[in-house]
Design a protein around this motif. Structure first.
Motif, PDB file in Angstrom:
ATOM      1  N   UNK A  20      22.655 -34.437 -56.515  1.00  8.77           N
ATOM      2  CA  UNK A  20      23.737 -35.302 -56.029  1.00  8.77           C
ATOM      3  C   UNK A  20      25.050 -35.055 -56.759  1.00  8.77           C
ATOM      4  N   UNK A  21      25.016 -34.387 -57.913  1.00  6.37           N
ATOM      5  CA  UNK A  21      26.240 -34.123 -58.665  1.00  6.37           C
ATOM      6  C   UNK A  21      26.824 -32.746 -58.367  1.00  6.37           C
ATOM      7  N   UNK A  22      26.144 -31.979 -57.542  1.00  8.14           N
ATOM      8  CA  UNK A  22      26.602 -30.618 -57.256  1.00  8.14           C
ATOM      9  C   UNK A  22      27.948 -30.635 -56.542  1.00  8.14           C
ATOM     10  N   UNK A  23      28.917 -29.903 -57.115  1.00  8.22           N
ATOM     11  CA  UNK A  23      30.255 -29.844 -56.548  1.00  8.22           C
ATOM     12  C   UNK A  23      30.583 -28.463 -55.983  1.00  8.22           C
ATOM     13  N   UNK A  24      30.085 -27.423 -56.617  1.00  9.61           N
ATOM     14  CA  UNK A  24      30.428 -26.062 -56.202  1.00  9.61           C
ATOM     15  C   UNK A  24      29.144 -25.280 -55.911  1.00  9.61           C
ATOM     16  N   UNK A  25      29.080 -24.715 -54.694  1.00  9.24           N
ATOM     17  CA  UNK A  25      27.922 -23.920 -54.285  1.00  9.24           C
ATOM     18  C   UNK A  25      28.424 -22.629 -53.657  1.00  9.24           C
ATOM     19  N   UNK A  26      27.988 -21.506 -54.222  1.00 13.54           N
ATOM     20  CA  UNK A  26      28.421 -20.198 -53.733  1.00 13.54           C
ATOM     21  C   UNK A  26      27.217 -19.441 -53.180  1.00 13.54           C
ATOM     22  N   UNK A  27      27.208 -19.249 -51.858  1.00 13.25           N
ATOM     23  CA  UNK A  27      26.152 -18.496 -51.177  1.00 13.25           C
ATOM     24  C   UNK A  27      26.731 -17.257 -50.489  1.00 13.25           C
ATOM     25  N   UNK A  28      27.861 -16.798 -50.939  1.00  9.51           N
ATOM     26  CA  UNK A  28      28.562 -15.709 -50.259  1.00  9.51           C
ATOM     27  C   UNK A  28      27.926 -14.349 -50.541  1.00  9.51           C
ATOM     28  N   UNK A  29      28.172 -13.427 -49.629  1.00  4.99           N
ATOM     29  CA  UNK A  29      27.768 -12.025 -49.762  1.00  4.99           C
ATOM     30  C   UNK A  29      26.273 -11.863 -50.040  1.00  4.99           C
ATOM     31  N   UNK A  30      25.482 -12.520 -49.216  1.00  2.18           N
ATOM     32  CA  UNK A  30      24.034 -12.354 -49.251  1.00  2.18           C
ATOM     33  C   UNK A  30      23.563 -11.773 -47.932  1.00  2.18           C
ATOM     34  N   UNK A  31      22.329 -12.086 -47.579  1.00  2.20           N
ATOM     35  CA  UNK A  31      21.776 -11.606 -46.322  1.00  2.20           C
ATOM     36  C   UNK A  31      21.420 -12.738 -45.381  1.00  2.20           C
ATOM     37  N   UNK A  32      22.100 -13.877 -45.525  1.00  7.45           N
ATOM     38  CA  UNK A  32      21.777 -15.063 -44.737  1.00  7.45           C
ATOM     39  C   UNK A  32      22.264 -14.923 -43.300  1.00  7.45           C
ATOM     40  N   UNK A  33      21.343 -15.131 -42.358  1.00  4.68           N
ATOM     41  CA  UNK A  33      21.701 -15.184 -40.939  1.00  4.68           C
ATOM     42  C   UNK A  33      21.666 -16.616 -40.425  1.00  4.68           C
ATOM     43  N   UNK A  34      21.000 -17.498 -41.174  1.00  2.03           N
ATOM     44  CA  UNK A  34      20.844 -18.889 -40.759  1.00  2.03           C
ATOM     45  C   UNK A  34      20.745 -19.772 -41.991  1.00  2.03           C
ATOM     46  N   UNK A  35      21.272 -20.969 -41.894  1.00  2.00           N
ATOM     47  CA  UNK A  35      21.184 -21.954 -42.969  1.00  2.00           C
ATOM     48  C   UNK A  35      20.953 -23.315 -42.347  1.00  2.00           C
ATOM     49  N   UNK A  36      19.903 -23.982 -42.803  1.00  2.00           N
ATOM     50  CA  UNK A  36      19.550 -25.284 -42.248  1.00  2.00           C
ATOM     51  C   UNK A  36      20.554 -26.349 -42.674  1.00  2.00           C
ATOM     52  N   UNK A  37      20.884 -27.238 -41.750  1.00  2.00           N
ATOM     53  CA  UNK A  37      21.758 -28.364 -42.068  1.00  2.00           C
ATOM     54  C   UNK A  37      21.145 -29.220 -43.166  1.00  2.00           C
ATOM     55  N   UNK A  38      19.835 -29.352 -43.156  1.00  2.00           N
ATOM     56  CA  UNK A  38      19.141 -30.179 -44.142  1.00  2.00           C
ATOM     57  C   UNK A  38      19.397 -29.701 -45.566  1.00  2.00           C
ATOM     58  N   UNK A  39      19.666 -28.409 -45.734  1.00  2.00           N
ATOM     59  CA  UNK A  39      19.885 -27.866 -47.069  1.00  2.00           C
ATOM     60  C   UNK A  39      21.187 -28.362 -47.684  1.00  2.00           C
ATOM     61  N   UNK A  40      22.150 -28.782 -46.861  1.00  2.00           N
ATOM     62  CA  UNK A  40      23.465 -29.170 -47.369  1.00  2.00           C
ATOM     63  C   UNK A  40      23.792 -30.641 -47.202  1.00  2.00           C
ATOM     64  N   UNK A  41      23.215 -31.306 -46.220  1.00  2.00           N
ATOM     65  CA  UNK A  41      23.647 -32.671 -45.932  1.00  2.00           C
ATOM     66  C   UNK A  41      23.251 -33.667 -47.023  1.00  2.00           C
ATOM     67  N   UNK A  42      22.369 -33.260 -47.942  1.00  2.00           N
ATOM     68  CA  UNK A  42      22.010 -34.141 -49.055  1.00  2.00           C
ATOM     69  C   UNK A  42      22.854 -33.914 -50.287  1.00  2.00           C
ATOM     70  N   UNK A  43      24.037 -33.285 -50.128  1.00  4.28           N
ATOM     71  CA  UNK A  43      24.926 -32.997 -51.260  1.00  4.28           C
ATOM     72  C   UNK A  43      26.222 -33.786 -51.083  1.00  4.28           C
ATOM     73  N   UNK A  44      26.229 -35.058 -51.440  1.00  6.49           N
ATOM     74  CA  UNK A  44      27.407 -35.895 -51.187  1.00  6.49           C
ATOM     75  C   UNK A  44      28.624 -35.497 -52.005  1.00  6.49           C
ATOM     76  N   UNK A  45      28.427 -34.842 -53.144  1.00  4.59           N
ATOM     77  CA  UNK A  45      29.553 -34.499 -54.002  1.00  4.59           C
ATOM     78  C   UNK A  45      30.100 -33.108 -53.795  1.00  4.59           C
ATOM     79  N   UNK A  46      29.607 -32.394 -52.780  1.00  2.00           N
ATOM     80  CA  UNK A  46      30.011 -31.005 -52.581  1.00  2.00           C
ATOM     81  C   UNK A  46      31.501 -30.910 -52.278  1.00  2.00           C
ATOM     82  N   UNK A  47      32.205 -30.079 -53.052  1.00  2.00           N
ATOM     83  CA  UNK A  47      33.640 -29.892 -52.896  1.00  2.00           C
ATOM     84  C   UNK A  47      33.958 -28.477 -52.442  1.00  2.00           C
ATOM     85  N   UNK A  48      33.270 -27.499 -53.002  1.00  2.00           N
ATOM     86  CA  UNK A  48      33.528 -26.096 -52.661  1.00  2.00           C
ATOM     87  C   UNK A  48      32.247 -25.440 -52.165  1.00  2.00           C
ATOM     88  N   UNK A  49      32.346 -24.808 -50.995  1.00  2.00           N
ATOM     89  CA  UNK A  49      31.214 -24.096 -50.408  1.00  2.00           C
ATOM     90  C   UNK A  49      31.664 -22.713 -49.977  1.00  2.00           C
TER      91      UNK A  49
END
Length: 318
Positions: free
Chosen positions: A182-211
């Motif tokens: 819940x305290x996570x503010x910055x998440x970097x998933x750039x330059x990987x091999x992701x073709x899909x990302x579930x909404x459930x993986x992010x919607x539980x991060x209320x403090x997210x500022x940078x993605x």
């Protein structure tokens, strides 16, 4: 059976706590009032023991200063053992580390920053951060991680920054990978091999500022609509690398910026057929079938007539 007390300065088996000086000295007989010089030497020895209790000796090839342990750029193939117990900042960056042993961080309760970038990590052991309650910054960029499992950050509720960028084999992020952060503010998933990302993986991060999600081969099909809708609603509160995030498929949206897709782009995903539509399709199918039978019948008759005409012509010539 009585067991001998553990020697001073040794670790207790299966734990991280060092025995206190009093645990050993209290068992000795009282020798009487000490000489001042002896007392001074005893105090100096006790201070040295307390200092070693707070932190073990610095590992070979590392530098240690003010609770910062720097083991970066040392061509290490494995993590160094026996770090100072009060380590707050640990850098293992720019090495060749392929694995982190289970329970490696168990003894380092004060750890705030862990830098593992630019190594050869394929995965992390389950429960690695169980005792890292104060860990706030974690850098796993430039590794060979292939997936982010559900228990990867288990109990690391103090995390504020996670960098998973530049892991070219990263194909999957579990829907519950970031659960409880819940305290996570910055998440970097750039330059990987992701073709899909579930909404459930992010919607539980209320403090997210940078993605950061650019540089991935996103397939912008119907399954991505919930995530993109959520991101559009948060774009004012969450800084994202919108210019770098592009669709690699399907062909009709290839190269389109991820955040340029609107509800109109997914209109085909919501098409539903009524009873009249199904009846019309069935009627058309029936008509096509009848037409096919009639056509085949006429072609058969035509072929038969041509054959008879050809045979009659040959008989007249004879």
């Amino acid at each position: 059976m009585n067991t001998a007390p553990a020697p001073v300065g040794s670790l207790q088996q299966g734990g991280c706590q060092l025995p206190k000086m009093g645990d050993t000295w209290s068992q000795l007989p009282w020798p009487g009032p000490p000489h001042p010089a002896v007392l001074l030497v005893s105090l100096l020895l006790a201070a040295g023991a307390m200092r070693s209790e707070a932190g073990a000796s610095c590992p070979v090839l590392c530098t240690c200063h003010n609770q910062v342990v720097d083991c970066s750029s040392q061509r290490l193939f494995s993590v160094p053992p026996d770090l100072p117990m009060d380590t707050r900042n640990l850098s293992l960056a720019h090495n060749r580390i392929t694995a982190v042993p289970p329970g490696y961080l168990t003894c380092y309760m004060e750890l705030r920053v862990l830098d593992l970038r630019n190594n050869s990590l394929v995965e992390l052991p389950p429960g690695l951060f169980l005792h890292a309650k104060r860990l706030a910054h974690l850098d796993l960029s430039y590794n060979n991680l292939s997936h982010v499992p559900a228990d990867m950050f288990q109990e690391a509720h103090g995390l504020v920054h996670i960098d998973l960028s530049h892991n070219p084999w990263l194909r999957r992020v579990h829907p519950q990978a970031f659960q409880g952060l819940v305290q996570l503010r910055d998440l970097d998933l750039s330059y990987g091999g992701l073709a899909f990302l579930s909404l459930e993986a992010l919607e539980g991060l209320p403090g997210l500022v940078t993605l950061q999600i650019g540089g991935n081969p996103w397939v912008c099909g119907c399954t991505m609509e919930p995530l993109l809708k959520w991101l559009r609603n948060r774009i004012q509160r969450c800084t994202a690398d919108s210019q770098l995030a592009e669709c690699r498929g399907p062909p009709e949206v290839e190269g389109a910026p991820l955040f340029s897709l609107t509800e109109e782009s997914f209109k085909a995903c919501h098409l539903t057929l009524t009873l009249d539509d199904y009846l019309f399709i069935a009627f058309v199918g029936f008509v096509v079938s009848i037409a096919s039978v009639v056509t085949n019948f006429l072609l058969g008759i035509t072929a038969n007539c041509c054959h008879r005409w050809s045979k009659a012509s040959e008989e007249e010539e004879i």
